[in-house]
Every structure is written in C-alpha cells, then in structure tokens.
Enzyme design. Sequence first.
Site, PDB file in Angstrom:
ATOM      1  N   TYR A 217      49.003  45.876  32.976  1.00  0.00           N
ATOM      2  CA  TYR A 217      49.875  44.705  33.115  1.00  0.00           C
ATOM      3  C   TYR A 217      49.784  43.840  31.863  1.00  0.00           C
ATOM      4  O   TYR A 217      50.805  43.460  31.278  1.00  0.00           O
ATOM      5  CB  TYR A 217      49.488  43.884  34.346  1.00  0.00           C
ATOM      6  CG  TYR A 217      50.046  42.478  34.316  1.00  0.00           C
ATOM      7  CD1 TYR A 217      51.395  42.242  34.552  1.00  0.00           C
ATOM      8  CD2 TYR A 217      49.226  41.388  34.013  1.00  0.00           C
ATOM      9  CE1 TYR A 217      51.921  40.961  34.498  1.00  0.00           C
ATOM     10  CE2 TYR A 217      49.741  40.102  33.965  1.00  0.00           C
ATOM     11  CZ  TYR A 217      51.085  39.897  34.208  1.00  0.00           C
ATOM     12  OH  TYR A 217      51.599  38.621  34.138  1.00  0.00           O
TER      13      TYR A 217
ATOM     14  N   LYS B   3      52.157  36.779  47.887  1.00  0.00           N
ATOM     15  CA  LYS B   3      51.526  37.568  46.829  1.00  0.00           C
ATOM     16  C   LYS B   3      50.342  38.414  47.281  1.00  0.00           C
ATOM     17  O   LYS B   3      49.815  39.204  46.500  1.00  0.00           O
ATOM     18  CB  LYS B   3      51.100  36.647  45.680  1.00  0.00           C
ATOM     19  CG  LYS B   3      52.270  35.983  44.976  1.00  0.00           C
ATOM     20  CD  LYS B   3      51.829  35.145  43.786  1.00  0.00           C
ATOM     21  CE  LYS B   3      51.279  36.001  42.670  1.00  0.00           C
ATOM     22  NZ  LYS B   3      50.979  35.188  41.466  1.00  0.00           N
TER      23      LYS B   3
END
EC number: 5.1.3.20
Length: 313
Positions: A139, A183
Amino acid sequence: MIIVTGGAGMIGSNIVKSLNNKGFNDILVVDNLKDGKKFKNLVDLDITDYMDKEDFITQIMAGDDFGPIEAIFHEGACSATTEWDGKYIMMNNYEYSKELLHFCIEREIPFLYASSAATYGETDTFIEERAYEGALNVYGYSKQQFDNYVRRLWADAEEHNETLSQITGFRYFNVYGPREQHKGSMASVAFHLNNQMNAGDNPKLFEGSDEFKRDFVYVGDVAAVNLWFLENGVSGIYNCGTGRAEPFRAVAEAVIKHHGKGEVETIPFPEHLKGAYQEFTQADLTKLRAAGCDVEFKSVADGVAEYMAMINK
C-alpha cells in the site's frame, strides 16, 4: 461541480461535509458501495450525484464530458496496509490515479489527492523528499510510486518551461474521527478502544505500545487542509499531520477519560504486522507552513474528546 472519489469513505465524506458547510453542494461522489454499510456516511450529506468507481473511470478513460469541473479530490483507494495483493493494489491505487491525473491535467482541473505517511516506512525523519522514503508494505509503495510519477511530470514540465495545473498530494498520517465505522480492522485506535469500552472491556493496546508513537491527526483538520489548498491553488506534496508524535497510551487515556472508567491492558503484538509496522511517525510541517497553510491541528486529548462526544451520543 466538484468530484470526490472515495466520497463515501472516511476522509472523502468529511471533505464533502466541509464543502457542504461552506455552502457547496454541486458534488459528484464516486465510490464502491459493495460494502453497503458505507452509505451511512452519505445520508446527511448534500450531493448532486453518485457514481460507481468503475463506471467513473471508464468514462474518464473515454474522455466523456462531465460538464464544468472545479476540482477533483481523489481520496479513493485500497487503504489496507495489511493487503498484500500487489497487482490489485497497483491497479486500484496507482493506475487508476494516473488516468484521473492526466484527465485533470489535459483540462486544467485542480487535482488534490491522497498520498500517505506509509511512504516513509521505518525512519525518524518525515520530510517530503525521496531520500526519506521507503515503504514497508505494498500500500505504501503504491502511494510512493504515484508521488514519484507526479514529481517526474513536474520535472518534465519545468524542463520544457511549461506550467501544469494544480496538483496537490497529502501525506496523511494517522487519521481518526467520525465516519470511519465501515473500516473494520483499519479503523483508528480510538474507534476500536471505544468499542471495547462500550462492550464492557478495558481498552487493549499491543505489547510494546509504550514505545510506539504516532502522529494522530483529526479528520476534520485533514478536511480543512484539503479545502485550504483548493482555495489557494497551491501545488506540491505535503505532510498532513499535527507535527506531534504521541503515544498510543495517550489515545487510550483520552477514551478512558470520556467513559470515566477503565484501565489499559496489553495484548500480544500480531505476527502478521512484524516488519511491516511503523513504530514512529511525526509529520514535519515545515513545507506545509511555508506554503502558507495555517490550519491548526488538534492534540490527541482534544481531538479524541470531540470524537468520543460525537459517537457516544
């Protein structure tokens, strides 16, 4: 019209909320609502339209006319630092961003995008320069590579005496605050500790957390920084954090203070995070302040207190 990708996510929806607060509601939200729970972030927002992220990028690549666009806030990405499918991450975070960037450059549309403090990796110097970057996960690498791609475009433009339209990247540090309930494991420490306490448990931190310090930044302040740069038309890549590293225990203590009870417990450090975990982050705000951005950032004590009051009504 202003377009906000990732507009149903945490930072994106807070940007939309801030735009609404300034009286702006001609907004196209782009997102992926496969996780339908994210709709809750849009319910109280005033927007013109919604579009799925795949339909949107297809139209972008086809050069479709969206009408006059004042700016694009590109907050959409896979933000899971625990995701190791590199092909997926690079397609979703890197290639998608490049397509959108060139659409904006060709039409001179301000492009403000989400980078990340994950670009820095394991360092104690957080300055927006290549020498200090070294992502610890894919990421972070996807964000690092896009920043480098943007830098290359700026260098090429300078070499040819050209001026590009506004491109502004924000290296978000540890963002917490409202609209993150969707999330899951990637929600903030404050969110998880609050859930633990509401379940009747003590707040739990990883073993060794007394040595871990992060730059925890309130999402309302992050949205304010985004709007400041749009209003002032300043390009560049900037850290977006408080400039203060505070221990995880400070977050726990702020949550405990709100609830008026509890004490910190420790749990084993997860094996899957070893070697891919930033133990220290602290934004260097020199460049942000030099650009003229005067947004004041809340401390953990103040920001978490405001957050707890909002989600425990």
